[in-house]
Motif scaffolding. Structure first.
Motif, PDB file in Angstrom:
ATOM      1  N   ALA A  21       0.864  -1.185   0.000  1.00  0.00           N
ATOM      2  CA  ALA A  21       0.000   0.000   0.000  1.00  0.00           C
ATOM      3  C   ALA A  21       0.902   1.237   0.000  1.00  0.00           C
ATOM      4  O   ALA A  21       1.099   1.884   1.022  1.00  0.00           O
ATOM      5  CB  ALA A  21      -0.915  -0.006   1.216  1.00  0.00           C
ATOM      6  N   ASP A  22       1.440   1.530  -1.165  1.00  0.00           N
ATOM      7  CA  ASP A  22       2.479   2.552  -1.275  1.00  0.00           C
ATOM      8  C   ASP A  22       2.038   3.809  -2.022  1.00  0.00           C
ATOM      9  O   ASP A  22       2.419   4.909  -1.655  1.00  0.00           O
ATOM     10  CB  ASP A  22       3.706   1.974  -1.994  1.00  0.00           C
ATOM     11  CG  ASP A  22       4.314   0.797  -1.259  1.00  0.00           C
ATOM     12  OD1 ASP A  22       4.474   0.881  -0.036  1.00  0.00           O
ATOM     13  OD2 ASP A  22       4.615  -0.218  -1.927  1.00  0.00           O
ATOM     14  N   ARG A  23       1.244   3.641  -3.083  1.00  0.00           N
ATOM     15  CA  ARG A  23       0.948   4.755  -3.970  1.00  0.00           C
ATOM     16  C   ARG A  23      -0.543   4.792  -4.291  1.00  0.00           C
ATOM     17  O   ARG A  23      -1.284   3.845  -3.978  1.00  0.00           O
ATOM     18  CB  ARG A  23       1.759   4.610  -5.270  1.00  0.00           C
ATOM     19  CG  ARG A  23       3.255   4.548  -5.048  1.00  0.00           C
ATOM     20  CD  ARG A  23       4.003   4.041  -6.256  1.00  0.00           C
ATOM     21  NE  ARG A  23       3.776   4.898  -7.421  1.00  0.00           N
ATOM     22  CZ  ARG A  23       3.341   4.452  -8.595  1.00  0.00           C
ATOM     23  NH1 ARG A  23       3.073   3.159  -8.753  1.00  0.00           N
ATOM     24  NH2 ARG A  23       3.193   5.271  -9.607  1.00  0.00           N
ATOM     25  N   LYS A  24      -0.980   5.871  -4.934  1.00  0.00           N
ATOM     26  CA  LYS A  24      -2.397   6.019  -5.265  1.00  0.00           C
ATOM     27  C   LYS A  24      -2.902   4.841  -6.096  1.00  0.00           C
ATOM     28  O   LYS A  24      -4.020   4.366  -5.899  1.00  0.00           O
ATOM     29  CB  LYS A  24      -2.635   7.322  -6.028  1.00  0.00           C
ATOM     30  CG  LYS A  24      -4.112   7.550  -6.387  1.00  0.00           C
ATOM     31  CD  LYS A  24      -4.314   8.845  -7.151  1.00  0.00           C
ATOM     32  CE  LYS A  24      -5.795   9.067  -7.461  1.00  0.00           C
ATOM     33  NZ  LYS A  24      -6.365   8.006  -8.304  1.00  0.00           N
ATOM     34  N   THR A  25      -2.073   4.367  -7.016  1.00  0.00           N
ATOM     35  CA  THR A  25      -2.496   3.231  -7.842  1.00  0.00           C
ATOM     36  C   THR A  25      -2.781   1.997  -6.993  1.00  0.00           C
ATOM     37  O   THR A  25      -3.675   1.201  -7.310  1.00  0.00           O
ATOM     38  CB  THR A  25      -1.433   2.896  -8.899  1.00  0.00           C
ATOM     39  OG1 THR A  25      -0.167   2.715  -8.247  1.00  0.00           O
ATOM     40  CG2 THR A  25      -1.308   4.011  -9.919  1.00  0.00           C
ATOM     41  N   ASP A  26      -2.019   1.838  -5.896  1.00  0.00           N
ATOM     42  CA  ASP A  26      -2.264   0.717  -4.986  1.00  0.00           C
ATOM     43  C   ASP A  26      -3.595   0.899  -4.263  1.00  0.00           C
ATOM     44  O   ASP A  26      -4.384  -0.040  -4.141  1.00  0.00           O
ATOM     45  CB  ASP A  26      -1.128   0.605  -3.971  1.00  0.00           C
ATOM     46  CG  ASP A  26       0.210   0.318  -4.625  1.00  0.00           C
ATOM     47  OD1 ASP A  26       0.288  -0.642  -5.407  1.00  0.00           O
ATOM     48  OD2 ASP A  26       1.173   1.065  -4.363  1.00  0.00           O
ATOM     49  N   TYR A  27      -3.846   2.106  -3.782  1.00  0.00           N
ATOM     50  CA  TYR A  27      -5.074   2.355  -3.032  1.00  0.00           C
ATOM     51  C   TYR A  27      -6.306   2.244  -3.933  1.00  0.00           C
ATOM     52  O   TYR A  27      -7.388   1.856  -3.468  1.00  0.00           O
ATOM     53  CB  TYR A  27      -5.012   3.719  -2.355  1.00  0.00           C
ATOM     54  CG  TYR A  27      -4.104   3.724  -1.144  1.00  0.00           C
ATOM     55  CD1 TYR A  27      -4.617   3.487   0.124  1.00  0.00           C
ATOM     56  CD2 TYR A  27      -2.733   3.928  -1.270  1.00  0.00           C
ATOM     57  CE1 TYR A  27      -3.792   3.467   1.244  1.00  0.00           C
ATOM     58  CE2 TYR A  27      -1.897   3.911  -0.172  1.00  0.00           C
ATOM     59  CZ  TYR A  27      -2.428   3.681   1.086  1.00  0.00           C
ATOM     60  OH  TYR A  27      -1.600   3.652   2.184  1.00  0.00           O
ATOM     61  N   ASP A  28      -6.132   2.564  -5.204  1.00  0.00           N
ATOM     62  CA  ASP A  28      -7.248   2.409  -6.144  1.00  0.00           C
ATOM     63  C   ASP A  28      -7.642   0.950  -6.296  1.00  0.00           C
ATOM     64  O   ASP A  28      -8.798   0.623  -6.596  1.00  0.00           O
ATOM     65  CB  ASP A  28      -6.877   2.983  -7.512  1.00  0.00           C
ATOM     66  CG  ASP A  28      -6.807   4.499  -7.512  1.00  0.00           C
ATOM     67  OD1 ASP A  28      -7.341   5.118  -6.567  1.00  0.00           O
ATOM     68  OD2 ASP A  28      -6.199   5.070  -8.447  1.00  0.00           O
ATOM     69  N   ILE A  29      -6.694   0.042  -6.092  1.00  0.00           N
ATOM     70  CA  ILE A  29      -6.976  -1.395  -6.112  1.00  0.00           C
ATOM     71  C   ILE A  29      -7.477  -1.867  -4.754  1.00  0.00           C
ATOM     72  O   ILE A  29      -8.430  -2.644  -4.657  1.00  0.00           O
ATOM     73  CB  ILE A  29      -5.703  -2.183  -6.500  1.00  0.00           C
ATOM     74  CG1 ILE A  29      -5.278  -1.846  -7.933  1.00  0.00           C
ATOM     75  CG2 ILE A  29      -5.913  -3.687  -6.339  1.00  0.00           C
ATOM     76  CD1 ILE A  29      -3.904  -2.386  -8.308  1.00  0.00           C
ATOM     77  N   LEU A  30      -6.846  -1.370  -3.688  1.00  0.00           N
ATOM     78  CA  LEU A  30      -7.106  -1.906  -2.354  1.00  0.00           C
ATOM     79  C   LEU A  30      -8.453  -1.499  -1.778  1.00  0.00           C
ATOM     80  O   LEU A  30      -9.119  -2.320  -1.130  1.00  0.00           O
ATOM     81  CB  LEU A  30      -5.974  -1.488  -1.404  1.00  0.00           C
ATOM     82  CG  LEU A  30      -4.631  -2.184  -1.659  1.00  0.00           C
ATOM     83  CD1 LEU A  30      -3.521  -1.511  -0.869  1.00  0.00           C
ATOM     84  CD2 LEU A  30      -4.717  -3.668  -1.306  1.00  0.00           C
ATOM     85  N   HIS A  31      -8.870  -0.262  -1.986  1.00  0.00           N
ATOM     86  CA  HIS A  31     -10.142   0.152  -1.390  1.00  0.00           C
ATOM     87  C   HIS A  31     -11.323  -0.683  -1.903  1.00  0.00           C
ATOM     88  O   HIS A  31     -12.130  -1.178  -1.094  1.00  0.00           O
ATOM     89  CB  HIS A  31     -10.374   1.644  -1.614  1.00  0.00           C
ATOM     90  CG  HIS A  31      -9.623   2.517  -0.647  1.00  0.00           C
ATOM     91  ND1 HIS A  31      -9.855   2.485   0.711  1.00  0.00           N
ATOM     92  CD2 HIS A  31      -8.634   3.427  -0.847  1.00  0.00           C
ATOM     93  CE1 HIS A  31      -9.045   3.349   1.313  1.00  0.00           C
ATOM     94  NE2 HIS A  31      -8.302   3.929   0.396  1.00  0.00           N
TER      95      HIS A  31
END
Length: 331
Positions: free
Chosen positions: A75-85
């Motif tokens: 959970a490092d960058r915006k692209t990660d959070y776009d997947i994780l949420h």
């Protein structure tokens, strides 16, 4: 009674810990890979299974949780959070906070809600939060993006050190015999040719061979571990300077198996020196509990509660997850 859930999702294991507002541990869960960068499908399954195992032990449903805090590797960058949420909401979480895993390691290792965390496990990472609540992460990706070390790189350092000693580019090393034993070869040339011919990969466990060799004074092992310490020290100093913490009093928390199990100061020494130069009032401390405890404390704090001395005492030494079977079989 209100309930809180903390989750620590790493590349090999995912832990879930459930407590009430008084810090009483009511449920625990353990599963496999929780890093979506390795496999999003596996990560979702692991987070779900660890969470529901903890809920089942407590006799609760996900809807009973007042707040959950997930500290996830990757959970490092915006692209990660776009997947994780969407992934987290798909499991059924509604009231939750999501962060990278350094922040829960930090929270578990210090009595303050701010400081710096250095992770050295499978990979490396550095992140911090200053007293004003500002956050900064340095690294956490791989060698190409500026990082050095962690078990996923030091295993290669061990292998290539043995090869270089064998082919004459370096002096003999005490790493040779234990590496051959670990990999099941009698001679270095057999190992060398078999790896080349079949595209084999060095297992992570090879990194742990550095510690006994260093304890016996092996120059190559000592150099690798000290290099690791210097790189982590640079990362800590970078976080300190970015957050303007040079004059603050805080802890630099060392997290991850290569920092908490085996190091006798070969890595920590250079870290301490770099931290002392960057922030003289800072203290370097080694995490002595599971990072998931920091996730639970963060869940309580996200709901406006204060971590009392009683809660600290109840949970600080909690670290019995290795007694829980992994529910997914993904080790």
């Amino acid at each position: 009674m209100t309930y809180y859930l903390g989750i620590d999702g790493g590349g090999s294991k995912t832990y879930a810990l459930l407590c009430d507002e008084h810090g009483n541990v009511l449920g625990k869960g353990r599963s496999g890979n929780g890093n979506h960068q390795i496999s999003a499908t596996e990560a979702a399954a692991s987070i779900r299974e660890a969470s529901f195992a903890a809920l089942a032990e407590a006799g609760l449903q996900l809807g009973d949780i007042k707040h959950a805090y997930l500290g996830l590797a990757g959970a490092d960058r915006k692209t990660d959070y776009d997947i994780l949420h969407p992934m987290i909401r798909g499991i059924g979480f509604t009231n939750y906070t999501l962060s990278g895993d350094p922040m829960i390691g930090l929270r578990a290792g210090t009595g303050r809600p701010y400081g710096v965390a250095l992770i050295c496990g499978t990979g490396t990472n550095a992140a911090g939060r200053n007293p004003q609540g500002q956050h900064y992460q340095c690294g956490g990706f791989d060698y190409m993006y500026g990082d050095f070390g962690g078990g996923g790189s030091l295993n290669i350092e061990v292998f290539r050190t043995v090869i270089r000693a064998w082919d004459g580019r370096e002096s003999p090393t005490l790493l040779t015999a234990p590496l051959l034993k670990l990999l099941g070869y009698e001679w270095v040339d057999d190992m060398y040719n078999d790896f080349l011919d079949h595209g084999k990969h060095v297992p992570l466990d090879a990194a742990r061979l550095l510690f006994p060799a260093a304890a016996e004074g092996d120059a190559a092992a000592l150099a690798i571990l000290q290099h690791q310490g210097m790189e982590l020290g640079k990362a800590a100093a970078a976080v300190i300077h970015k957050l303007g913490m040079e004059k603050d009093t805080f802890d630099v928390v060392l997290v991850g198996s290569l920092l908490t199990r085996g190091d006798r100061g070969w890595i920590r020494g250079p870290i301490s020196q770099a931290v002392q130069e960057a922030a003289p009032l800072a203290a370097v401390v080694t995490l002595s509990t599971e990072p998931v405890v920091g996730a639970v404390w963060s869940a309580l704090e996200s709901d406006g509660l204060t971590i009392t001395s009683d809660i600290y005492e109840k949970m600080r030494a909690f670290q019995d997850f290795d007694l829980i079977p992994i529910t997914t079989g993904q080790e």
